[in-house]
Design a protein around this motif. Structure first.
Motif, PDB file in Angstrom:
ATOM      1  N   ALA A 168      -1.767   2.278   6.896  1.00  0.00           N
ATOM      2  CA  ALA A 168      -0.720   1.507   6.219  1.00  0.00           C
ATOM      3  C   ALA A 168       0.484   1.482   7.151  1.00  0.00           C
ATOM      4  CB  ALA A 168      -0.369   2.135   4.881  1.00  0.00           C
ATOM      5  N   SER A 169       0.427   0.583   8.108  1.00  0.00           N
ATOM      6  CA  SER A 169       1.338   0.594   9.251  1.00  0.00           C
ATOM      7  C   SER A 169       2.450  -0.440   9.112  1.00  0.00           C
ATOM      8  CB  SER A 169       0.537   0.310  10.528  1.00  0.00           C
ATOM      9  OG  SER A 169       1.377   0.126  11.640  1.00  0.00           O
ATOM     10  N   ALA A 170       3.574  -0.134   9.755  1.00  0.00           N
ATOM     11  CA  ALA A 170       4.688  -1.085   9.830  1.00  0.00           C
ATOM     12  C   ALA A 170       4.478  -2.124  10.922  1.00  0.00           C
ATOM     13  CB  ALA A 170       5.986  -0.323  10.090  1.00  0.00           C
ATOM     14  N   TYR A 171       3.392  -2.016  11.675  1.00  0.00           N
ATOM     15  CA  TYR A 171       3.161  -2.888  12.826  1.00  0.00           C
ATOM     16  C   TYR A 171       2.462  -4.203  12.477  1.00  0.00           C
ATOM     17  CZ  TYR A 171       4.432   0.774  16.203  1.00  0.00           C
ATOM     18  OH  TYR A 171       5.108   1.705  16.938  1.00  0.00           O
ATOM     19  N   TYR A 172       2.188  -4.457  11.196  1.00  0.00           N
ATOM     20  CA  TYR A 172       1.411  -5.645  10.832  1.00  0.00           C
ATOM     21  C   TYR A 172       2.250  -6.878  10.504  1.00  0.00           C
ATOM     22  CZ  TYR A 172      -2.254  -2.104  10.035  1.00  0.00           C
ATOM     23  OH  TYR A 172      -3.148  -1.063  10.165  1.00  0.00           O
ATOM     24  N   GLY A 173       3.564  -6.745  10.460  1.00  0.00           N
ATOM     25  CA  GLY A 173       4.419  -7.825   9.991  1.00  0.00           C
ATOM     26  C   GLY A 173       4.198  -9.168  10.659  1.00  0.00           C
ATOM     27  N   PRO A 174       4.176  -9.255  11.993  1.00  0.00           N
ATOM     28  CA  PRO A 174       3.996 -10.565  12.629  1.00  0.00           C
ATOM     29  C   PRO A 174       2.676 -11.243  12.258  1.00  0.00           C
ATOM     30  CG  PRO A 174       4.891  -8.999  14.205  1.00  0.00           C
ATOM     31  CD  PRO A 174       4.523  -8.211  12.976  1.00  0.00           C
ATOM     32  N   PHE A 175       1.596 -10.467  12.122  1.00  0.00           N
ATOM     33  CA  PHE A 175       0.307 -11.063  11.756  1.00  0.00           C
ATOM     34  C   PHE A 175       0.362 -11.636  10.338  1.00  0.00           C
ATOM     35  CE2 PHE A 175      -3.873 -10.823   9.758  1.00  0.00           C
ATOM     36  CZ  PHE A 175      -4.640 -11.554  10.650  1.00  0.00           C
ATOM     37  N   ARG A 176       1.041 -10.929   9.447  1.00  0.00           N
ATOM     38  CA  ARG A 176       1.142 -11.431   8.076  1.00  0.00           C
ATOM     39  C   ARG A 176       1.899 -12.750   8.043  1.00  0.00           C
ATOM     40  NH1 ARG A 176       2.301  -5.602   5.036  1.00  0.00           N
ATOM     41  NH2 ARG A 176       0.216  -4.764   5.386  1.00  0.00           N
ATOM     42  N   GLU A 177       2.864 -12.899   8.918  1.00  0.00           N
ATOM     43  CA  GLU A 177       3.529 -14.199   9.060  1.00  0.00           C
ATOM     44  C   GLU A 177       2.545 -15.238   9.573  1.00  0.00           C
ATOM     45  OE1 GLU A 177       6.405 -16.570  12.119  1.00  0.00           O
ATOM     46  OE2 GLU A 177       6.522 -14.393  12.142  1.00  0.00           O
ATOM     47  N   ALA A 178       1.718 -14.847  10.535  1.00  0.00           N
ATOM     48  CA  ALA A 178       0.811 -15.792  11.191  1.00  0.00           C
ATOM     49  C   ALA A 178      -0.218 -16.372  10.225  1.00  0.00           C
ATOM     50  CB  ALA A 178       0.111 -15.107  12.358  1.00  0.00           C
TER      51      ALA A 178
END
Length: 343
Positions: A210-220
């Motif tokens: 459950a990482s904070a690093y996924y944000g840009p992909f969720r936008e994509a």
């Protein structure tokens, strides 16, 4: 104070001097232990229904591609020596609902994409995501309970089995469950075998944090818009970043259930997990260098704080050195082009 003469004549009595093998570029090359090759890379690609290719603002160089553009990109990647692509759909919000019904449509976008790629580039292996988050209006990876407060495990697994069989029918080589539901690998393996797809491989997102690093992909892919935030909490099914032993346990369960690949996601912040899994298992090990890892290298380089190419290459080398056999990375095409240009 030492006299200059005494310092000049000082010699250590060392039988081994590791710097000998660092003295020249050719010696360093002979001593190099770890290499990143085209054959190690999977390129994640995002497909949309129509329109011109659309840049993802937080991921420089990444685009949402229509079907025709996607096929052309796959053809280029194959010519560069990239062995596989992972396809993720960016759906029109009108196709999303609470249960992710569109995931069960035999003509849904990602299945048409698989058929088009396999027809144009049959030698290229295709990986598809098995999870409901691109299809749900709430952005979660599964079916919610009546209160909308919890993702139900077994009901979600039933939907994932349906998705995996549809993907296999479309010709996908590897289905990749990214949902982190309990027992889904065994259930998907059984569903694929029962449907006659015994050769379709499973790449399990075995240790997905459950990482904070996924944000840009969720936008994509639009799951952030569905949820209304890039910080959608998925802690009830994705793993606690603090837990090492649990990650190994989950991965070993997936191996026992028939996974052909195990995966660690994200990669860069979890090199210790990659190393431990490599030591614990003989199954092919994948690591996903996720959108946030990609974005932060671009951002720091743009500000002049890091050397872009050297940081990019070092990040991938570290993942490979930790023990990953396969790396999913948005840098795949750049690395392949660099290796080609080197000859």
């Amino acid at each position: 104070m030492e006299s200059p003469n005494k310092i000049e004549n000082f010699k250590l009595d060392l039988p081994r001097r590791p710097r000998r093998m660092r003295r020249t570029a050719s010696l360093r090359g002979l001593a190099q232990e770890t290499f990143v090759r085209c054959e190690d890379l999977i390129a994640p690609l995002i497909v949309k229904e129509s329109g011109e290719k659309e840049p993802v603002g937080s991921m420089p160089g990444l685009f949402r591609l229509n079907l025709e553009e996607l096929v052309r990109e796959c053809e280029e990647l194959a010519k560069l020596g990239i062995p596989a692509v992972a396809i993720f759909p960016s759906l029109d919000p009108s196709l999303k609902d609470e249960k992710g019904t569109e995931a069960g449509n035999p003509e849904t976008l990602v299945l048409r994409a698989v058929r088009a790629i396999k027809k144009a580039v049959p030698s290229l292996s295709v990986v598809t995501d098995v999870a409901l988050d691109p299809y749900t209006s709430h952005g979660h990876d599964g079916v919610l309970n009546d209160e909308g407060s919890y993702v139900m495990n077994d009901e979600t697994v039933a939907r994932l089995c349906e998705m995996a069989v549809l993907q296999a029918e479309a010709g996908v080589d590897i289905v990749a469950p990214s949902d982190m539901m309990d027992g889904r690998i065994g259930a998907i393996r059984a569903a694929l075998d029962e449907a006659g797809y015994i050769d379709t491989a499973i790449m399990s997102y075995s240790a997905k944090f459950a990482s904070a690093y996924y944000g840009p992909f969720r936008e994509a892919v639009g799951s952030a818009k569905a949820a209304g935030t890039t910080l959608l909490g998925k802690e009830t099914y994705q793993m606690n970043p603090a837990n090492r032993r649990e990650a190994i346990m989950d991965a070993m369960m997936d191996e026992d259930e028939g996974a052909d690949f195990l995966m660690v996601k994200p990669a860069g912040a979890y090199l210790d997990i990659i190393r431990e899994l490599r030591d614990a298992s003989q199954v092919t090990l994948a690591a996903y260098q996720v959108s946030g890892e990609y974005a932060q290298i671009h951002a720091a380089a743009k500000l002049g704080w890091l050397d872009y190419e050297k940081t990019r290459d070092e990040s991938l080398l570290a993942i490979k050195r930790a023990g990953a056999d396969v790396i999913l990375t948005y840098f795949a095409k750049e690395i392949a082009q660099k290796l080609r240009d080197r000859g």
